[in-house]
Motif scaffolding. Structure first.
Motif, PDB file in Angstrom:
ATOM      1  N   GLN A  44       0.831  -1.188   0.000  1.00  9.40           N
ATOM      2  CA  GLN A  44       0.000   0.000   0.000  1.00  9.40           C
ATOM      3  C   GLN A  44       0.869   1.242   0.000  1.00  9.40           C
ATOM      4  OE1 GLN A  44      -3.311  -1.115   1.847  1.00  9.40           O
ATOM      5  NE2 GLN A  44      -4.443   0.809   1.790  1.00  9.40           N
ATOM      6  N   LEU A  45       0.399   2.229  -0.737  1.00  3.54           N
ATOM      7  CA  LEU A  45       1.120   3.489  -0.817  1.00  3.54           C
ATOM      8  C   LEU A  45       0.929   4.271   0.482  1.00  3.54           C
ATOM      9  CD1 LEU A  45       2.756   4.094  -3.215  1.00  3.54           C
ATOM     10  CD2 LEU A  45       0.898   5.403  -4.182  1.00  3.54           C
ATOM     11  N   GLN A  76       0.132   7.140   3.112  1.00  2.00           N
ATOM     12  CA  GLN A  76      -0.935   8.123   3.175  1.00  2.00           C
ATOM     13  C   GLN A  76      -0.460   9.491   2.695  1.00  2.00           C
ATOM     14  OE1 GLN A  76      -4.418   7.948   4.437  1.00  2.00           O
ATOM     15  NE2 GLN A  76      -4.096   9.685   3.086  1.00  2.00           N
ATOM     16  N   GLU A 117      -0.909  11.001  -1.041  1.00  2.00           N
ATOM     17  CA  GLU A 117      -2.121  11.730  -1.434  1.00  2.00           C
ATOM     18  C   GLU A 117      -2.015  13.193  -1.010  1.00  2.00           C
ATOM     19  OE1 GLU A 117      -5.616  10.463   0.578  1.00  2.00           O
ATOM     20  OE2 GLU A 117      -6.977  11.447  -0.814  1.00  2.00           O
ATOM     21  N   TRP A 118      -1.606  13.403   0.231  1.00  2.00           N
ATOM     22  CA  TRP A 118      -1.502  14.772   0.738  1.00  2.00           C
ATOM     23  C   TRP A 118      -0.509  15.575  -0.078  1.00  2.00           C
ATOM     24  CZ3 TRP A 118      -1.186  14.068   6.802  1.00  2.00           C
ATOM     25  CH2 TRP A 118      -2.290  13.324   7.217  1.00  2.00           C
ATOM     26  N   HIS A 162      -1.871  16.582  -3.479  1.00  2.00           N
ATOM     27  CA  HIS A 162      -2.850  17.663  -3.390  1.00  2.00           C
ATOM     28  C   HIS A 162      -2.167  18.990  -3.072  1.00  2.00           C
ATOM     29  CE1 HIS A 162      -6.892  15.871  -3.824  1.00  2.00           C
ATOM     30  NE2 HIS A 162      -6.331  14.758  -3.393  1.00  2.00           N
ATOM     31  N   HIS A 204      -6.618  21.534   3.372  1.00  2.00           N
ATOM     32  CA  HIS A 204      -6.939  20.132   3.086  1.00  2.00           C
ATOM     33  C   HIS A 204      -7.560  19.409   4.268  1.00  2.00           C
ATOM     34  CE1 HIS A 204      -3.761  20.893  -0.064  1.00  2.00           C
ATOM     35  NE2 HIS A 204      -4.741  20.413  -0.780  1.00  2.00           N
ATOM     36  N   VAL A 233      -6.156  18.431   7.140  1.00  2.00           N
ATOM     37  CA  VAL A 233      -5.306  17.358   7.656  1.00  2.00           C
ATOM     38  C   VAL A 233      -4.441  17.908   8.788  1.00  2.00           C
ATOM     39  CG1 VAL A 233      -5.259  16.176   5.452  1.00  2.00           C
ATOM     40  CG2 VAL A 233      -3.466  17.826   5.995  1.00  2.00           C
ATOM     41  N   PHE A 241      -3.331   2.532  -3.948  1.00  2.00           N
ATOM     42  CA  PHE A 241      -3.603   3.919  -3.553  1.00  2.00           C
ATOM     43  C   PHE A 241      -4.958   3.995  -2.870  1.00  2.00           C
ATOM     44  CE2 PHE A 241      -5.318   8.176  -4.442  1.00  2.00           C
ATOM     45  CZ  PHE A 241      -4.324   8.938  -3.878  1.00  2.00           C
ATOM     46  N   ARG A 242      -4.994   4.619  -1.726  1.00  2.00           N
ATOM     47  CA  ARG A 242      -6.272   4.794  -1.027  1.00  2.00           C
ATOM     48  C   ARG A 242      -6.604   6.277  -1.003  1.00  2.00           C
ATOM     49  NH1 ARG A 242      -3.820   3.427   5.010  1.00  2.00           N
ATOM     50  NH2 ARG A 242      -1.731   4.146   4.465  1.00  2.00           N
ATOM     51  N   CYS A 243      -7.704   6.605  -1.657  1.00  2.00           N
ATOM     52  CA  CYS A 243      -8.137   7.994  -1.750  1.00  2.00           C
ATOM     53  C   CYS A 243      -9.046   8.303  -0.576  1.00  2.00           C
ATOM     54  CB  CYS A 243      -8.877   8.209  -3.070  1.00  2.00           C
ATOM     55  SG  CYS A 243      -9.448   9.905  -3.330  1.00  2.00           S
ATOM     56  N   THR A 244      -8.642   9.256   0.235  1.00  2.00           N
ATOM     57  CA  THR A 244      -9.462   9.625   1.400  1.00  2.00           C
ATOM     58  C   THR A 244     -10.331  10.841   1.120  1.00  2.00           C
ATOM     59  OG1 THR A 244      -7.665  10.956   2.313  1.00  2.00           O
ATOM     60  CG2 THR A 244      -7.781   8.658   3.001  1.00  2.00           C
ATOM     61  N   GLU A 245     -10.366  11.236  -0.153  1.00  2.00           N
ATOM     62  CA  GLU A 245     -11.245  12.339  -0.565  1.00  2.00           C
ATOM     63  C   GLU A 245     -11.007  13.589   0.263  1.00  2.00           C
ATOM     64  OE1 GLU A 245     -13.381  12.798  -2.964  1.00  2.00           O
ATOM     65  OE2 GLU A 245     -13.236  10.804  -3.884  1.00  2.00           O
ATOM     66  N   ILE A 246      -9.745  13.976   0.334  1.00  2.00           N
ATOM     67  CA  ILE A 246      -9.469  15.166   1.131  1.00  2.00           C
ATOM     68  C   ILE A 246      -9.941  16.434   0.433  1.00  2.00           C
ATOM     69  CG2 ILE A 246      -7.453  14.061   2.162  1.00  2.00           C
ATOM     70  CD1 ILE A 246      -5.690  15.779   0.522  1.00  2.00           C
TER      71      ILE A 246
END
Lengths: 161, 161
Positions: free
Chosen positions: A2-3, A5, A8-9, A12, A34, A36, B89-94
């Motif tokens: 798994q990539l 976390q 993604e941040w 973005h 965002h 976070v 990839f897990r998209c957390t929809e930020i």
DNA sequence: GTCCCTATACTCGGATAGCAAGTGTCCGAGTATAGGCGG
DNA sequence: CCGCCTATACTCGGACACTTGCTATCCGAGTATAGGGAC
């Protein structure tokens, strides 16, 4: 497999920084936008900085901005900056162990499994290298709801004050 | 992002089991041939069994054998059996968080980052799905040193006794 | 000699510790800014 | 009114706990086999 976390941040964040040339935002603002945790995001921003994707400006009114043009930053660059540059598959050469092993010089070619894994890895990387931050920015501008873009623009102007 | 160690072991085990139709080897023999700890390999063999890639025969003279023809087992099947079927990839929809968020119904399309990641994931999987255990067996038969194949065959005959 | 029974040794399967890497957080060093003070 | 100085508030950067999941191991339940005994 798994990539992280943070990938993604980071993507973005780069996307947001890429909407305007030279746009500079602090870690606090990026985290706020965002939604976070600021402290943890800072860790990933450091990675981006070390990788030369963003450059940091210290002091008040400081922050982060893209170190290169959005067109020249691939998504792969960001992914590797956060998650590491290593291959997804690690071959421990177990064919050279056990009762059928031979002297090391008898293995001129990498084993078929290793070769296939590397091909799959290359395909994954090629896909990520084909898209740049500029492409992501464009896709957001195209697909996002006008209201969302307006709210984002409004927040941005107030954040730059 | 790194693939589990067991993936390599599982692929080599399937390759060995694929050299002859119906070939059955116990976990102990498989571990011995590859020079890996037996107890830990057993865990991964269980995963292969649960995934329907190999079938297990209990009792003395039992062991594992391929549940399908080597031609019908893709490398992707093995990788997913060991490492899980989830996306990398897990998209957390930020994008739906922070000051620019909108009601959930305003996001009909997945975000560009998510879409790109899925494309890369698909490319990786496609490459792994394109090769079968039969292909790996053939590549080993073609590339391995004759002496190594001979030693392997000799060990195999003694192990089946 | 043939059949049956029992003990055995081997197999798989799941439940149980240990450890590394990712996750999450905090505080200190450094700098541009803003305000106050002196000229 | 203008320039300089100082205090401030904000920034990044690295060092420090915690948790999840991979790594590694063990022992118990179940079965086909091998051997011995009875017929």
């Amino acid at each position: 497999m798994q990539l992280s976390q943070g990938v993604e941040w980071a993507l973005h964040c780069c996307t947001l920084l890429g909407v305007a040339p030279g746009l500079t935002l602090s870690g606090r603002r990026l985290a706020e936008f965002h939604g976070v945790p600021e402290a943890y995001l800072a860790k990933h921003l450091q990675s981006l900085s070390r990788a030369g994707i963003v450059e940091s400006l210290p002091g008040a009114r400081g922050g982060y901005r893209l170190a290169r043009a959005p067109r020249d930053i691939s998504v792969l660059d960001v992914v590797e900056a956060i998650d590491g540059r290593g291959s997804t598959f690690r071959c421990t050469e177990i064919r050279q162990r056990g009762p059928a092993k031979l002297p090391r010089t008898k293995y001129p070619k990498p084993c078929g499994i290793h070769a296939l894994m590397d091909r799959a890895d290359a395909a994954w990387r090629a896909e990520l290298a084909s898209a740049s931050i500029a492409d992501i920015v464009m896709s957001v501008a195209r697909d996002a709801h006008p209201d969302g873009l307006a709210k984002g623009a409004k927040w941005l102007t107030s954040a730059m004050r």
